[in-house]
Write a protein that holds these residues in place. Structure first.
Motif, PDB file in Angstrom:
ATOM      1  N   VAL A  55      22.599  71.256  28.270  1.00  0.00           N
ATOM      2  CA  VAL A  55      23.318  70.982  27.600  1.00  0.00           C
ATOM      3  C   VAL A  55      24.714  71.038  28.140  1.00  0.00           C
ATOM      4  N   GLU A  56      24.976  71.694  29.175  1.00  0.00           N
ATOM      5  CA  GLU A  56      26.117  71.902  29.807  1.00  0.00           C
ATOM      6  C   GLU A  56      26.474  71.026  30.877  1.00  0.00           C
ATOM      7  N   GLN A  57      25.498  69.859  31.028  1.00  0.00           N
ATOM      8  CA  GLN A  57      25.558  69.069  32.123  1.00  0.00           C
ATOM      9  C   GLN A  57      26.234  67.651  31.576  1.00  0.00           C
ATOM     10  N   SER A  58      26.907  67.779  30.519  1.00  0.00           N
ATOM     11  CA  SER A  58      27.511  66.645  29.906  1.00  0.00           C
ATOM     12  C   SER A  58      28.762  66.125  30.794  1.00  0.00           C
ATOM     13  N   GLY A  59      29.596  67.032  31.270  1.00  0.00           N
ATOM     14  CA  GLY A  59      30.613  66.703  32.033  1.00  0.00           C
ATOM     15  C   GLY A  59      31.807  66.635  31.365  1.00  0.00           C
ATOM     16  N   GLY A  61      33.436  68.453  29.139  1.00  0.00           N
ATOM     17  CA  GLY A  61      34.246  69.747  28.964  1.00  0.00           C
ATOM     18  C   GLY A  61      34.234  70.154  27.743  1.00  0.00           C
ATOM     19  N   GLU A  62      34.156  71.543  27.462  1.00  0.00           N
ATOM     20  CA  GLU A  62      33.842  71.960  26.301  1.00  0.00           C
ATOM     21  C   GLU A  62      34.924  71.898  25.224  1.00  0.00           C
ATOM     22  N   ALA A  63      36.089  71.746  25.566  1.00  0.00           N
ATOM     23  CA  ALA A  63      37.312  71.697  25.024  1.00  0.00           C
ATOM     24  C   ALA A  63      37.315  70.191  24.226  1.00  0.00           C
ATOM     25  N   VAL A  64      36.853  69.258  25.165  1.00  0.00           N
ATOM     26  CA  VAL A  64      36.894  67.728  24.586  1.00  0.00           C
ATOM     27  C   VAL A  64      35.599  67.877  23.660  1.00  0.00           C
ATOM     28  N   GLU A 153      38.547  75.230   8.064  1.00  0.00           N
ATOM     29  CA  GLU A 153      38.198  76.654   8.346  1.00  0.00           C
ATOM     30  C   GLU A 153      37.391  76.771   9.512  1.00  0.00           C
ATOM     31  N   LEU A 154      36.636  75.825   9.985  1.00  0.00           N
ATOM     32  CA  LEU A 154      36.026  75.953  11.365  1.00  0.00           C
ATOM     33  C   LEU A 154      36.860  76.151  12.517  1.00  0.00           C
ATOM     34  N   GLU A 155      38.221  75.444  12.267  1.00  0.00           N
ATOM     35  CA  GLU A 155      38.802  75.782  13.416  1.00  0.00           C
ATOM     36  C   GLU A 155      39.637  76.932  13.405  1.00  0.00           C
ATOM     37  N   SER A 156      40.124  77.429  12.106  1.00  0.00           N
ATOM     38  CA  SER A 156      40.914  78.542  12.266  1.00  0.00           C
ATOM     39  C   SER A 156      40.170  79.866  12.353  1.00  0.00           C
ATOM     40  N   SER A 157      38.931  79.770  11.871  1.00  0.00           N
ATOM     41  CA  SER A 157      38.090  80.868  11.883  1.00  0.00           C
ATOM     42  C   SER A 157      37.476  81.401  13.148  1.00  0.00           C
ATOM     43  N   GLY A 158      37.381  80.621  14.265  1.00  0.00           N
ATOM     44  CA  GLY A 158      36.897  80.908  15.444  1.00  0.00           C
ATOM     45  C   GLY A 158      35.168  80.837  15.091  1.00  0.00           C
ATOM     46  N   ALA A 159      34.622  80.121  14.149  1.00  0.00           N
ATOM     47  CA  ALA A 159      33.254  80.252  13.909  1.00  0.00           C
ATOM     48  C   ALA A 159      32.509  79.207  14.907  1.00  0.00           C
ATOM     49  N   ILE A 160      33.125  78.247  15.424  1.00  0.00           N
ATOM     50  CA  ILE A 160      32.422  77.364  16.557  1.00  0.00           C
ATOM     51  C   ILE A 160      32.258  78.292  17.805  1.00  0.00           C
ATOM     52  N   VAL A 161      31.202  78.678  18.292  1.00  0.00           N
ATOM     53  CA  VAL A 161      30.909  79.572  19.369  1.00  0.00           C
ATOM     54  C   VAL A 161      30.427  78.749  20.638  1.00  0.00           C
ATOM     55  N   GLU A 162      29.716  77.584  20.502  1.00  0.00           N
ATOM     56  CA  GLU A 162      29.247  76.812  21.482  1.00  0.00           C
ATOM     57  C   GLU A 162      29.351  75.259  21.167  1.00  0.00           C
ATOM     58  N   VAL A 163      29.611  74.300  22.103  1.00  0.00           N
ATOM     59  CA  VAL A 163      29.637  72.970  21.912  1.00  0.00           C
ATOM     60  C   VAL A 163      29.000  72.517  23.041  1.00  0.00           C
ATOM     61  N   GLY A 164      27.987  71.613  23.024  1.00  0.00           N
ATOM     62  CA  GLY A 164      27.349  70.956  24.050  1.00  0.00           C
ATOM     63  C   GLY A 164      26.860  69.629  23.615  1.00  0.00           C
ATOM     64  N   ARG A 165      26.524  68.720  24.878  1.00  0.00           N
ATOM     65  CA  ARG A 165      25.731  67.528  24.706  1.00  0.00           C
ATOM     66  C   ARG A 165      24.602  67.332  25.612  1.00  0.00           C
ATOM     67  N   TYR A 166      23.714  66.659  24.968  1.00  0.00           N
ATOM     68  CA  TYR A 166      22.352  66.354  25.618  1.00  0.00           C
ATOM     69  C   TYR A 166      21.832  65.074  24.933  1.00  0.00           C
ATOM     70  N   ASP A 167      21.336  64.313  25.875  1.00  0.00           N
ATOM     71  CA  ASP A 167      20.453  63.009  25.314  1.00  0.00           C
ATOM     72  C   ASP A 167      21.321  62.358  24.543  1.00  0.00           C
ATOM     73  N   ASN A 168      22.806  62.269  24.504  1.00  0.00           N
ATOM     74  CA  ASN A 168      23.398  61.303  23.457  1.00  0.00           C
ATOM     75  C   ASN A 168      23.400  62.149  22.192  1.00  0.00           C
ATOM     76  N   GLN A 169      23.304  63.645  22.050  1.00  0.00           N
ATOM     77  CA  GLN A 169      23.497  64.205  20.981  1.00  0.00           C
ATOM     78  C   GLN A 169      24.380  65.332  21.309  1.00  0.00           C
TER      79      GLN A 169
END
Length: 249
Positions: A55-59, A61-64, A153-169
């Motif tokens: 997942v981390e190979q998307s290049g 960046g997690e913020a994007v 709510e997702l943005e303000s609560s800190g509920a998103i703990v990981e974001v990644g991309r793999y195979d166009n998903q």
């Protein structure tokens, strides 16, 4: 009551536990594009998340990717689809889902399943036609909370703990920072073109880890976005079985 409710909801929201990663082999399904994990200990095949290093190979960046995820959550308000649920014991259930964010969803299971699950904006209710019961719990205490939460709510609560991309998903993992809803939920979006309008991005399904670490998946098919659902779909009467019971007296 809550035990029955938690069991049914866990079947909608359980996923890949990182503790099991060393006992699995990964492959990609040629039809769906979702990654498949083959567990050597339980001899069952289910679709699940790719390994973290993939997942981390998307290049990008997690913020994007996080900003893209919030953009999608804000844009996608309604969804209708067929769903397939693979349960921890390997059994499979199918049905129809209608989603109206924030707060409302309906899972109508095909026969022979007796279940109907409805979130009305404040509670999640499970109707069991075999037992003739309706059980409820607050949305905030169930794993469906993050599927139904507004983007703000997702943005303000800190509920998103990981974001990644793999195979166009795009994979977005969420968990309750307050611990009120146990476990974590990972949503999978088909996002071939990250520059495309967020409102055109389809939800492919989700995975999660509940408090007991059970493994389940939900995948969606025939997804239709932007179609207004009848508000009556998200109303479930607590007395819906009362006339049937009276008829047997």
């Amino acid at each position: 009551m809550l035990t029955t409710l938690a069991t049914a909801l866990a079947a909608l929201s359980t996923g890949w536990s990182t503790a099991d990663a060393n006992s699995a082999a990964f492959d990609v399904d040629a039809d769906t594009g979702l990654v498949i994990v083959q567990e050597t200990q339980e001899a069952q095949e289910v679709e699940t998340l790719p390994p973290a290093e993939a997942v981390e190979q998307s290049g990008r960046g997690e913020a994007v990717e996080r900003a893209r995820a919030l953009e999608i959550f804000a844009a996608v308000e309604t969804l209708q689809a067929r769903f397939r649920q693979v349960n921890p014991d390997g059994s499979v259930s199918d049905g129809d889902i209608a989603l109206s964010r924030p707060g409302r969803v309906r899972f109508a299971y095909d026969a022979p399943s007796p279940l109907l699950i409805v979130a009305d904006g404040s509670t999640v209710a499970i109707a069991d036609s075999a037992l003739e019961t309706v059980d409820r719990a607050p949305i905030r205490s169930t794993p469906l909370r993050w599927l139904l939460a507004p983007a703000s709510e997702l943005e303000s609560s800190g509920a998103i703990v990981e974001v990644g991309r793999y195979d166009n998903q795009l994979y977005v993992t969420l968990e309750d920072p307050q611990g009120e809803a146990e476990g974590r939920v990972t949503l999978a979006f088909g996002d071939d073109d990250p520059a495309a309008p967020a409102g055109e991005v389809a939800l492919l399904g989700w995975y999660a880890v509940d408090g007991m670490g059970s493994l389940t998946q939900v995948t969606l098919d025939e997804v239709r976005l932007g179609q207004r659902a009848d508000p009556r779909l998200f109303v479930l009467d607590d007395d819906m079985f009362s006339s049937r019971r009276r008829g047997r007296r």
